[in-house]
Design an enzyme around this catalytic site. Structure first.
Site, PDB file in Angstrom:
ATOM      1  N   PRO A   9     -20.788 -16.376 -21.956  1.00 24.92           N
ATOM      2  CG  PRO A   9     -18.878 -17.630 -21.564  1.00 24.92           C
ATOM      3  CD  PRO A   9     -19.609 -16.904 -22.652  1.00 24.92           C
ATOM      4  CG  ASN A  10     -20.201 -17.209 -16.313  1.00 24.85           C
ATOM      5  OD1 ASN A  10     -20.894 -18.087 -15.795  1.00 24.85           O
ATOM      6  ND2 ASN A  10     -18.979 -17.436 -16.749  1.00 24.85           N
ATOM      7  NE  ARG A  17     -19.499 -13.022 -14.299  1.00 20.02           N
ATOM      8  CZ  ARG A  17     -18.998 -12.815 -15.504  1.00 20.02           C
ATOM      9  NH1 ARG A  17     -19.732 -12.226 -16.424  1.00 20.02           N
ATOM     10  NH2 ARG A  17     -17.780 -13.199 -15.787  1.00 20.02           N
ATOM     11  CE1 TYR A  22     -17.269  -8.508 -15.793  1.00 15.18           C
ATOM     12  CE2 TYR A  22     -17.556  -9.964 -13.899  1.00 15.18           C
ATOM     13  CZ  TYR A  22     -16.882  -9.613 -15.058  1.00 15.18           C
ATOM     14  OH  TYR A  22     -15.808 -10.353 -15.482  1.00 15.18           O
ATOM     15  CG  ASN A  73     -19.465  -8.876 -23.184  1.00 16.83           C
ATOM     16  OD1 ASN A  73     -18.435  -9.551 -23.174  1.00 16.83           O
ATOM     17  ND2 ASN A  73     -19.907  -8.214 -22.123  1.00 16.83           N
ATOM     18  CB  ALA A  76     -14.742 -16.326 -20.081  1.00 17.04           C
ATOM     19  CG  HIS A  79     -10.132 -12.933 -22.300  1.00 15.12           C
ATOM     20  ND1 HIS A  79      -9.931 -11.632 -22.691  1.00 15.12           N
ATOM     21  CD2 HIS A  79     -11.114 -12.886 -21.352  1.00 15.12           C
ATOM     22  CE1 HIS A  79     -10.734 -10.830 -21.994  1.00 15.12           C
ATOM     23  NE2 HIS A  79     -11.463 -11.571 -21.186  1.00 15.12           N
ATOM     24  CG  ASP A  86     -11.339 -18.604 -37.305  1.00 12.29           C
ATOM     25  OD1 ASP A  86     -10.623 -17.589 -37.429  1.00 12.29           O
ATOM     26  OD2 ASP A  86     -10.889 -19.752 -37.166  1.00 12.29           O
ATOM     27  CD  GLU A  97     -13.533  -6.722 -27.910  1.00 18.44           C
ATOM     28  OE1 GLU A  97     -12.827  -5.914 -28.562  1.00 18.44           O
ATOM     29  OE2 GLU A  97     -13.050  -7.625 -27.226  1.00 18.44           O
ATOM     30  CG  HIS A  99     -15.153  -6.500 -23.053  1.00 18.33           C
ATOM     31  ND1 HIS A  99     -15.423  -7.845 -23.002  1.00 18.33           N
ATOM     32  CD2 HIS A  99     -14.412  -6.301 -24.167  1.00 18.33           C
ATOM     33  CE1 HIS A  99     -14.866  -8.435 -24.036  1.00 18.33           C
ATOM     34  NE2 HIS A  99     -14.250  -7.524 -24.767  1.00 18.33           N
ATOM     35  CB  SER A 101     -15.019  -5.036 -16.417  1.00 16.82           C
ATOM     36  OG  SER A 101     -14.548  -6.099 -17.233  1.00 16.82           O
ATOM     37  NE  ARG A 106     -11.719  -7.670 -14.565  1.00 15.84           N
ATOM     38  CZ  ARG A 106     -12.696  -8.564 -14.744  1.00 15.84           C
ATOM     39  NH1 ARG A 106     -13.557  -8.415 -15.729  1.00 15.84           N
ATOM     40  NH2 ARG A 106     -12.816  -9.587 -13.923  1.00 15.84           N
TER      41      ARG A 106
HETATM   42  C1  DQA Z   1     -16.389  -9.297 -19.707  1.00 17.70           C
HETATM   43  C2  DQA Z   1     -14.907  -9.359 -19.364  1.00 17.70           C
HETATM   44  C3  DQA Z   1     -14.387 -10.784 -19.482  1.00 17.70           C
HETATM   45  O1  DQA Z   1     -13.003 -10.818 -19.162  1.00 17.70           O
HETATM   46  C4  DQA Z   1     -15.118 -11.679 -18.522  1.00 17.70           C
HETATM   47  O2  DQA Z   1     -14.689 -13.015 -18.659  1.00 17.70           O
HETATM   48  C5  DQA Z   1     -16.598 -11.577 -18.637  1.00 17.70           C
HETATM   49  C6  DQA Z   1     -17.198 -10.273 -18.888  1.00 17.70           C
HETATM   50  C7  DQA Z   1     -16.984  -7.900 -19.479  1.00 17.70           C
HETATM   51  O3  DQA Z   1     -18.069  -7.651 -19.985  1.00 17.70           O
HETATM   52  O4  DQA Z   1     -16.389  -7.077 -18.773  1.00 17.70           O
HETATM   53  O5  DQA Z   1     -17.309 -12.540 -18.435  1.00 17.70           O
HETATM   54  O6  DQA Z   1     -16.541  -9.594 -21.089  1.00 17.70           O
END
Ligand code: DQA
Length: 147
Positions: A9-10, A17, A22, A73, A76, A79, A86, A97, A99, A101, A106
């Site tokens: 998401p996002n 954003r 980011y 990735n 959110a 977490h 699963d 994985e 990310h 950031s 953080r």
């Molecule tokens: C993220 C880090 C996550 O904590 C956050 O909710 C994101 C982006 C990252 O790519 O740094 O949406 O996965």
């Protein structure tokens, strides 16, 4: 070699954003970087983004027997989502994985990654270049597995 790249998401909002966290690169920039990297290394790929947890679970499940590895990735959902953890464990594909950031620097609630528990490697804090690194990492890992 076929890779599935999954974004949560996002991440479609990249660029506008929270750029201080980011970066200024857009989701289109991310897709272009993935495209160029995969083309250079003759890797087939599919890149997918959704704001919905179930859609992310569905695409991971569908990767079984189709893709050789997964780059994820979960944003959110990193977490919170045991369902994504699963699904990754269910398909059992080598997974990395990513990310943008550095989640370790953080908020406390970002310190735990469920998805990361099913991934053999994590790349964080490198912006969209982290995806390029993940592709090259998986390429080398998969090549070693075939040898
Ligand atoms: C993220 C880090 C996550 O904590 C956050 O909710 C994101 C982006 C990252 O790519 O740094 O949406 O996965």
């Amino acid at each position: 070699m076929k890779l599935l790249i999954v974004n949560g998401p996002n991440l479609n909002m990249l660029g506008m954003r929270e750029p201080a966290i980011y970066g200024h690169a857009t989701y289109e920039d991310l897709k272009n970087l993935v495209k160029t990297t995969c083309k250079t290394h003759q890797i087939e790929y599919h890149i997918f983004q959704s704001n919905h947890e179930g859609a992310l679970v569905d695409v991971i499940q569908a990767a079984y027997d189709v893709y050789d590895g997964i780059i994820i990735n979960p944003a959110a959902y990193t977490h919170t989502s045991i369902a994504i953890l699963d699904a990754l464990k269910a398909v059992g594909l080598p997974a990395v994985e990513v990310h943008l950031s550095n989640i370790h620097e953080r908020e406390t609630f970002r310190q735990r990654s469920y998805a990361g528990m099913a991934c053999q490697h994590t790349i964080m804090g490198k912006g969209i270049e982290g995806y390029q690194e993940a592709i090259l990492y998986l390429k080398d890992e998969l090549a070693m597995m075939i040898d």
